[in-house]
Design an enzyme around this catalytic site. Sequence first.
Site, PDB file in Angstrom:
ATOM      1  N   ASP A  65       0.771  -1.296   0.101  1.00  0.00           N
ATOM      2  CA  ASP A  65       0.104   0.033   0.172  1.00  0.00           C
ATOM      3  C   ASP A  65       1.090   1.133  -0.204  1.00  0.00           C
ATOM      4  O   ASP A  65       0.332   2.443   0.063  1.00  0.00           O
ATOM      5  CB  ASP A  65      -0.980  -0.041   1.179  1.00  0.00           C
ATOM      6  N   GLU A  71       5.892   0.209  -9.900  1.00  0.00           N
ATOM      7  CA  GLU A  71       6.233  -0.458 -11.111  1.00  0.00           C
ATOM      8  C   GLU A  71       5.382   0.121 -12.418  1.00  0.00           C
ATOM      9  O   GLU A  71       5.945   0.391 -13.236  1.00  0.00           O
ATOM     10  CB  GLU A  71       5.683  -2.114 -10.847  1.00  0.00           C
ATOM     11  N   TYR A 108      12.826  -6.734 -13.252  1.00  0.00           N
ATOM     12  CA  TYR A 108      13.829  -7.282 -14.183  1.00  0.00           C
ATOM     13  C   TYR A 108      13.810  -7.891 -15.352  1.00  0.00           C
ATOM     14  O   TYR A 108      12.906  -8.830 -15.828  1.00  0.00           O
ATOM     15  CB  TYR A 108      14.398  -8.532 -13.058  1.00  0.00           C
ATOM     16  N   HIS A 147       7.704   0.187  12.637  1.00  0.00           N
ATOM     17  CA  HIS A 147       6.534  -0.370  12.389  1.00  0.00           C
ATOM     18  C   HIS A 147       6.503  -1.879  12.409  1.00  0.00           C
ATOM     19  O   HIS A 147       5.817  -2.460  13.189  1.00  0.00           O
ATOM     20  CB  HIS A 147       6.337  -0.004  10.827  1.00  0.00           C
ATOM     21  N   HIS A 222      -4.570   6.936   7.050  1.00  0.00           N
ATOM     22  CA  HIS A 222      -4.621   5.510   6.845  1.00  0.00           C
ATOM     23  C   HIS A 222      -5.539   4.888   7.839  1.00  0.00           C
ATOM     24  O   HIS A 222      -5.453   4.086   8.621  1.00  0.00           O
ATOM     25  CB  HIS A 222      -2.946   5.086   7.536  1.00  0.00           C
TER      26      HIS A 222
END
Length: 250
Positions: A65, A71, A108, A147, A222
């Site tokens: 998230d 990407e 990759y 976290h 959040h």
Amino acid sequence: MSLQIQMLGTGSAFAKTFYNTSALIRSNEMNILIDCGATTPRSLHDIGVQPDQIDGILISHIHADHVGGLEEIAFRLLYQYKNKKTKLFVTEPLAGVLWENTLKGGMYNPTEGFSRLEDYFEVIHIEENVPTNILPGLTIEFISTLHIPHKLNYSLFINGRTFYSADTQFNEELLVQEIVTKRNCHTILHDCQLSGNGFIHATLEELLSLPEYVQERIYLMHYDDDMMNFVGKTGRMTFIHQHEVIEIPE
Ligand SMILES: Nc1ccn([C@@H]2O[C@@H]3COP(=O)(O)O[C@H]3[C@H]2O)c(=O)n1
Ligand SMILES: [Zn+2]
Ligand SMILES: [Zn+2]
């Protein structure tokens, strides 16, 4: 130069009615993205910001998230925008795991000459705990916050006066002593788990234990889809909403 933060999303990892928590630091001259979750490209599309209008991306940690949209942004810059690269501001250790543990699977591609994070982004390593002027008028400090134990995670100071928690466990000393008393931050954007045990996020109950003079500086982000059930139950703190814009001091 006036600087704003525009929330691209304010939802938790599992929220379906809010996009993943991420934000744009904006001025007339720049759009700097804070995190890029799986739903962030859609939110950018909603507000009419195209990938080639993003001047840089800051990364807090590698949960989907917060990085699941990288990407798409990288591929669109490469293929749709003809080999454009945006800046990626990241600590060196996080850059390593971001590529090896998250992005490499999809990105990759040695046949076309893409086998490193640097083949997709202009990677700029930012040293932890060092305020760094990344663009004119914008200084960022990554500080390590807890976290998931044993995993890298950073919160941000923006121009020294605004704190953006990304995802962190509740840390009263950090909030009261460091952020408010020592640094006199006037704006705190904090992740908030509304119900249940926090473990890895600050809960609303924990944040409500803060003194009022701290709470009144806090915007909650959040959060889960049931946020509306908690309106009026957040003490002096307020929810920040998707696409809302707030001014930040220079
Ligand atoms: N110990 C954990 C670890 C993860 N999680 C959930 O997975 C999500 C990953 O993204 P996040 O935004 O950090 O929120 C985490 C929890 O919802 C959780 O609930 N408990
Ligand atoms: Zn998250
Ligand atoms: Zn997380």
